[in-house]
Design a protein around this motif. Structure first.
Motif, short mmCIF file in Angstrom:
data_model
loop_
_atom_site.label_atom_id
_atom_site.label_comp_id
_atom_site.label_asym_id
_atom_site.label_seq_id
_atom_site.Cartn_x
_atom_site.Cartn_y
_atom_site.Cartn_z
N PRO A 27 0.83 -1.21 0.02
CA PRO A 27 0.10 -0.19 -0.05
C PRO A 27 0.77 1.34 0.10
CG PRO A 27 0.10 -0.91 2.15
CD PRO A 27 0.63 -2.08 1.18
N VAL A 28 0.34 2.23 -0.61
CA VAL A 28 1.10 3.48 -0.80
C VAL A 28 0.09 4.60 -0.18
CG1 VAL A 28 1.97 5.31 -2.27
CG2 VAL A 28 2.36 2.57 -2.76
N VAL A 29 0.69 5.48 0.92
CA VAL A 29 0.12 6.73 1.34
C VAL A 29 0.90 8.05 0.89
CG1 VAL A 29 -0.93 7.67 3.33
CG2 VAL A 29 -0.99 5.31 3.12
N HIS A 30 0.27 8.97 0.34
CA HIS A 30 0.81 10.20 0.25
C HIS A 30 0.00 11.49 0.88
CE1 HIS A 30 3.54 8.97 -3.00
NE2 HIS A 30 2.55 8.31 -3.51
N THR A 31 0.43 12.19 1.86
CA THR A 31 -0.18 13.19 2.39
C THR A 31 0.99 14.10 3.13
OG1 THR A 31 -1.88 13.50 4.20
CG2 THR A 31 -0.24 11.91 4.81
N VAL A 32 0.16 15.47 3.64
CA VAL A 32 0.96 16.34 4.24
C VAL A 32 0.01 16.81 5.44
CG1 VAL A 32 1.99 18.61 4.14
CG2 VAL A 32 2.29 17.10 2.11
N ALA A 33 0.36 16.82 6.45
CA ALA A 33 -0.37 17.06 7.68
C ALA A 33 0.07 18.50 8.09
CB ALA A 33 0.15 16.09 8.82
N ASP A 34 -0.90 19.51 8.53
CA ASP A 34 -0.49 20.59 8.80
C ASP A 34 -1.37 20.92 10.12
OD1 ASP A 34 0.62 23.13 8.84
OD2 ASP A 34 -0.97 23.93 7.33
N GLY A 35 -0.81 21.97 10.74
CA GLY A 35 -1.48 22.45 12.27
C GLY A 35 -0.69 23.33 12.95
#
Length: 170
Positions: A154-162
């Protein structure tokens, strides 16, 4: 029809209409707002309580990249293709009062984490049969070989911001 039956039927129809009316904008925006109603607790306790709200993203499955036929193999490559899924990370907006150690009043702490894009691929499977393709020799019969199995991860691409901040006052 009795008046109580008519009233119950009207209440059910009103509830269904309200649910359908609220679901259409959420499906268009891709997120569902989740407010946490604490206003009543603030009024009943006579003090400021935290304010919390969230956004939950809706999953949007994509079209899978189908099997690929490769010459010399009996079974196509990527027998079980990976399914692309796009969504978002849940968002959070919270503000909580912090009592001042010296003096009257409150300061506040804010936590803000907006929804972010998330793209993923589900696991897939690639396998090959334990037979070779039929050849001109051996009367056109396929030959034996070691079966091959591969798992596509499985592949996951994300960018978290806070953001976390503090400040005075209301």
């Amino acid at each position: 029809m009795k008046p109580t039956t008519r009233g119950t039927l009207a209440a059910v129809i009103t509830g269904v209409a309200a649910t359908v009316g609220a679901a259409a904008p959420a499906a268009a925006s891709g997120t569902v707002p989740v407010p946490v109603p604490l206003g009543g607790a603030s009024r009943s306790l006579g003090m400021e309580v935290p304010r919390v709200g969230a956004e939950l993203p809706l999953l949007k499955p994509g079209a899978p990249d189908g099997p690929r036929y490769v010459s010399g193999r009996l079974v196509p490559d990527r027998t079980l293709p990976q399914l692309p899924v796009s969504s978002g990370l849940p968002g959070l907006d919270a503000r909580a009062p912090l009592p001042r150690p010296l003096g009257d009043g409150f300061d506040h702490v804010d936590v803000d984490s907006p929804t972010g894009d998330l793209r993923a691929l589900t696991p897939g499977l690639s396998l090959d049969a334990p037979l070779t393709a039929p050849a001109g020799r051996d009367s056109g019969l396929p030959g034996a070989r070691i079966p091959q199995v591969g798992v596509l991860p499985p592949v996951v691409h994300t960018v978290a911001d806070g953001n976390v901040g503090t400040g005075p006052g209301r």
